[in-house]
Write an enzyme that holds these catalytic residues in place. Structure first.
Site, PDB file in Angstrom:
ATOM      1  CE1 TYR A 243      -4.463  -1.131  -0.481  1.00 43.75           C
ATOM      2  CE2 TYR A 243      -3.449  -3.008   0.827  1.00 43.75           C
ATOM      3  CZ  TYR A 243      -4.385  -2.408   0.326  1.00 43.75           C
ATOM      4  OH  TYR A 243      -5.498  -3.094  -0.329  1.00 43.75           O
ATOM      5  CG  HIS A 402      -5.191  -2.819   3.774  1.00 33.31           C
ATOM      6  ND1 HIS A 402      -5.977  -3.505   3.242  1.00 33.31           N
ATOM      7  CD2 HIS A 402      -5.742  -1.549   3.275  1.00 33.31           C
ATOM      8  CE1 HIS A 402      -6.954  -2.948   2.344  1.00 33.31           C
ATOM      9  NE2 HIS A 402      -6.784  -1.536   2.476  1.00 33.31           N
ATOM     10  CG  HIS A 453       1.592 -14.090   9.352  1.00 32.56           C
ATOM     11  ND1 HIS A 453       0.234 -14.261   9.593  1.00 32.56           N
ATOM     12  CD2 HIS A 453       1.746 -13.174   8.229  1.00 32.56           C
ATOM     13  CE1 HIS A 453      -0.271 -13.387   8.610  1.00 32.56           C
ATOM     14  NE2 HIS A 453       0.430 -12.554   7.945  1.00 32.56           N
TER      15      HIS A 453
END
Length: 725
Positions: A243, A402, A453
């Site tokens: 982004y 996000h 993750h």
């Protein structure tokens, strides 16, 4: 006083007056002198716009979501207007001016009657598009194309287009969509840029003030405030590289317009040159041209993207930094502006220098106190000057909507590949078959979850229990960073991810004689007074070669690891109970071998798995992982060593050093220090000693049997006596 300069004059390749009128360019003479990169860009633009012109004007009533026909057509239209205006400015060919004019006149008939887009979803609804963000992007591009032709149009046509396209579009973005316009968010950056650039073109001070200072003109929101709150002092954008790349275009293109129209604002010096810092930081957050894909990131995005073509050109025009020319050379693209001409001409003149890719610590948060992203690079550089290995320690804040629940996660790239992976976003951008190109449900159920993750997961629950609003109020603490050659270190701690667990992760890239680069030591220490399940997943790229533990493989059935928090998406291929808490796994990727060697502070389970369970629509990629699981009545410690070694050449049928050069690894934790002792196949022995004390002068000594480990500072590699053969 506003200089009501048409955007045509602010982006022209040739010097022009800052007044309201513009002479048509001397096209043939200009084109004859174009440098190769610029000429190629002009040819590319003409090819696209010529194709659009051949199809005639197509301005459909808005209907479809992202990826659908009307969505993509309006995107093609704003690209055609943007490029068509530029082509006219460079060549003087009136066909392109007339095409842009006629398209805008068609929009002038349709736009005033538009209401909410029929495909509105959970986003703030747009008019031409399903979300207001895309309407803002339309305006940013369309107003630039209009700026290149406006001064040559009749007064009647200007009035129609001004009053029926651009003024209503500004009204929609800044008044009707005030909730978006006044956010501190990339959507608002696009909106304020479109409104402000329209204001400069039309000479409308009210539009400019709203864009710069927010809808109430207080300065609490708006473009200037966004530059102060969305970037850290190091130029890191809190939502992450993907982004950051996306937001750079409106930030830099609008700043470029501000600089030309109101140079007294010194926008590129604002906040210690934050926008130019952000450009360089964006480039640093990449490997072999591709952005590090953490948070909601589409993995395909690279430096070869429209946002960076403009960004590099504007940055070079402002700084003359020759290293930006090497990025333009890699992109093999520029833009049809004066800035792009400078890039193309100086690149042709041989002025490019390699971009200084390096290790660095990027603070997060407006004041730089909300964690950090550590980037550790080493190895021989490629032709672009980029080292072969990079480790990323994501010790940053949540990253707003996000962001992912991945505190203290890490990634590793080596030999041109991503070795330790980050999933990125679960999304097929603009592919209509996949939820209209929007984020998929699995973005919430898998991609954002902690277990997706490379981070510690406690009791099978995501960090902050998956509460993004709460997570935005907490962040890790970067404890130590060093980019010293031969011993690069990042260490960070998070105390709020779980109610009664604090954990620290220290990642080290040491140089160890007898081992190939890279070697990564990963130390994870969880502290708690309660009983917990500690899971440490490693998501890797490659095919398993061997492992040194007894695996109970699931060959007939394939169980699922859990029922929620991302565990429901993991197939279990096998499990092993390790009483001594030690083991190793080797895989191969692109002709290189990697061994992951680990040691716990007690018994461990090793789980081999793959993503893709409970995914009936096949929205997830199938990727392997190994998970270390520790059941503890208190805290837990993990020490892991990732070692690259050998090579495989299938064409030559040659294999070299396919097995680890490490014979044994022992981890001890003594008085707050971590000592990891390695015995190599050669008999050489080394200790990687970590005091966790940043004082470089502080001496430390730890005795372990016959081994006396002495060092100073935070960490060191210490040679031990050679093992008897």
């Amino acid at each position: 006083m506003i200089l009501a300069a048409a955007l045509a004059t602010s982006t022209a390749v040739l010097p022009v007056s800052a007044g309201a009128s513009q002479q048509a360019p001397a096209g043939a003479q200009v084109q004859a002198e174009l440098p190769p990169l610029y000429a190629a860009e002009l040819a590319r633009a003409k090819s696209f716009v010529d194709g659009m012109m051949a199809d005639g004007l197509v301005i459909p009533l808005p209907k479809d979501p992202g990826g659908g026909y009307t969505h993509e057509q309006h995107k093609r239209n704003y690209k055609a207007m943007y490029l068509g205006g530029q082509i006219y400015r460079v060549t003087g060919d009136e066909r392109y001016r007339d095409y842009v004019r006629d398209m805008l006149l068609e929009y002038a008939e349709m736009y005033p009657a538009l209401g909410e887009h029929p495909a509105k979803a959970n986003q703030n609804v747009g008019r031409l598009f399903w979300q207001v963000l895309n309407d803002a992007m339309w305006l940013v591009h369309a107003v630039q194309g209009y700026g290149d032709i406006r001064a040559t149009l009749s007064a009647e046509n200007r009035q129609i287009i001004d009053d029926n396209v651009f003024r209503p579009a500004v009204e929609f973005l800044s008044v009707d969509s005030q909730a978006t316009f006044d956010r501190i968010h990339n959507h608002a950056t696009w909106a304020t840029a479109g409104v402000g650039m329209t204001g400069y073109l039309l000479g409308d001070q009210d539009m400019i003030d709203r864009a710069l200072l927010g809808s109430d003109k207080s300065g609490d929101t708006g473009f200037l405030r966004q530059t102060e709150l969305l970037f850290s002092p190091d130029g890191y954008y809190t939502e992450g590289p993907y982004y950051q790349r996306f937001a750079l275009l409106p930030f830099l293109v609008f700043a470029d317009a501000i600089e030309r129209n109101e140079p007294q604002r010194q926008i590129f010096a604002h906040r210690d040159g934050i926008l130019l810092k952000a450009l360089r930081t964006t480039i640093q957050l990449s490997y072999r041209g591709y952005f590090f894909p953490f948070n909601d990131a589409i993995r395909d995005k690279s430096l070869k993207t429209a946002e960076l073509y403009d960004g590099v050109a504007i940055g070079y025009a402002q700084t003359g930094d020759p290293s930006l020319l090497s990025i333009a050379d890699f992109q093999d693209r520029t833009v049809l502006s004066r800035n792009g001409m400078m890039v193309a001409a100086d690149l042709a003149a041989g002025k490019a220098e390699p971009f200084p890719f390096r290790s660095l610590l990027l603070s997060d948060g407006p004041e730089g106190n909300r964690g950090a992203v550590a980037v550790l690079r080493q190895g021989d550089p490629n032709a672009e000057g980029e080292p072969s290995t990079v480790l990323i320690a994501k010790n940053s804040s949540q990253g707003m909507g996000h962001g992912h629940f991945d505190k203290l996660a890490w990634q590793l790239y080596d030999n041109g590949n991503e070795i330790v992976r980050d999933y990125g976003a679960a999304r097929f951008l603009n592919i209509e078959a996949k939820e209209g190109g929007r984020y998929l449900p699995e973005n919430e159920t898998w991609a954002k979850s902690s277990v997706a993750h490379n981070t510690l997961v406690v009791d099978g629950r995501s960090h902050f229990d998956g509460d993004a609003d709460y997570a935005d109020t907490k962040w890790p603490q970067q404890l130590y960073f060093s980019d010293a050659a031969g011993l690069q270190v990042s260490s960070a701690m998070v105390t709020d991810a779980y109610p009664d667990v604090a954990f620290t992760r220290t990642l080290i890239i040491p140089a160890i004689p007898g081992l190939e680069d890279p070697v990564v030591l990963d130390l994870v220490q969880a502290d708690s007074t309660a009983s917990h399940q500690y899971d440490l997943p490693l998501h890797y790229s490659g095919h398993i070669m061997e492992f040194d533990f007894d695996l109970a493989a699931n060959t007939q059935t394939r169980p699922v690891l859990g029922s929620d928090n991302g565990y429901q998406h993991i197939w279990v291929d096998g499990e092993a109970d390790l009483a001594d808490g030690r083991g190793a796994l080797t895989w191969i990727l692109d002709g290189r071998f990697y061994t992951y060697r680990f040691a716990g502070d007690g018994p461990l389970s090793a789980i081999l798995g793959e993503t893709g369970a409970n995914d009936p629509n096949f929205n997830l990629r199938r990727e392997p992982l190994i998970m270390l699981r520790a059941m503890r009545a208190g805290g837990a410690s993990f020490a892991s060593l990732l070692e690259a070694h050998g090579k495989y050449d299938g064409a030559a049928e040659q294999t070299v050093a396919s097995r680890s050069r490490v014979a044994d690894m022992v981890h001890d934790r003594v008085g707050g220090s971590d000592i990891v002792r390695l015995t190599l196949n050669s008999g050489q022995r080394f200790a990687i000693a970590v005091s966790h004390n940043p004082d470089p002068e502080q001496a430390h000594t730890v005795t372990l049997g016959d081994d006396v480990v002495a060092w100073s500072g935070f960490a060191a590699v210490v040679a031990l006596g050679k093992e008897d053969s």
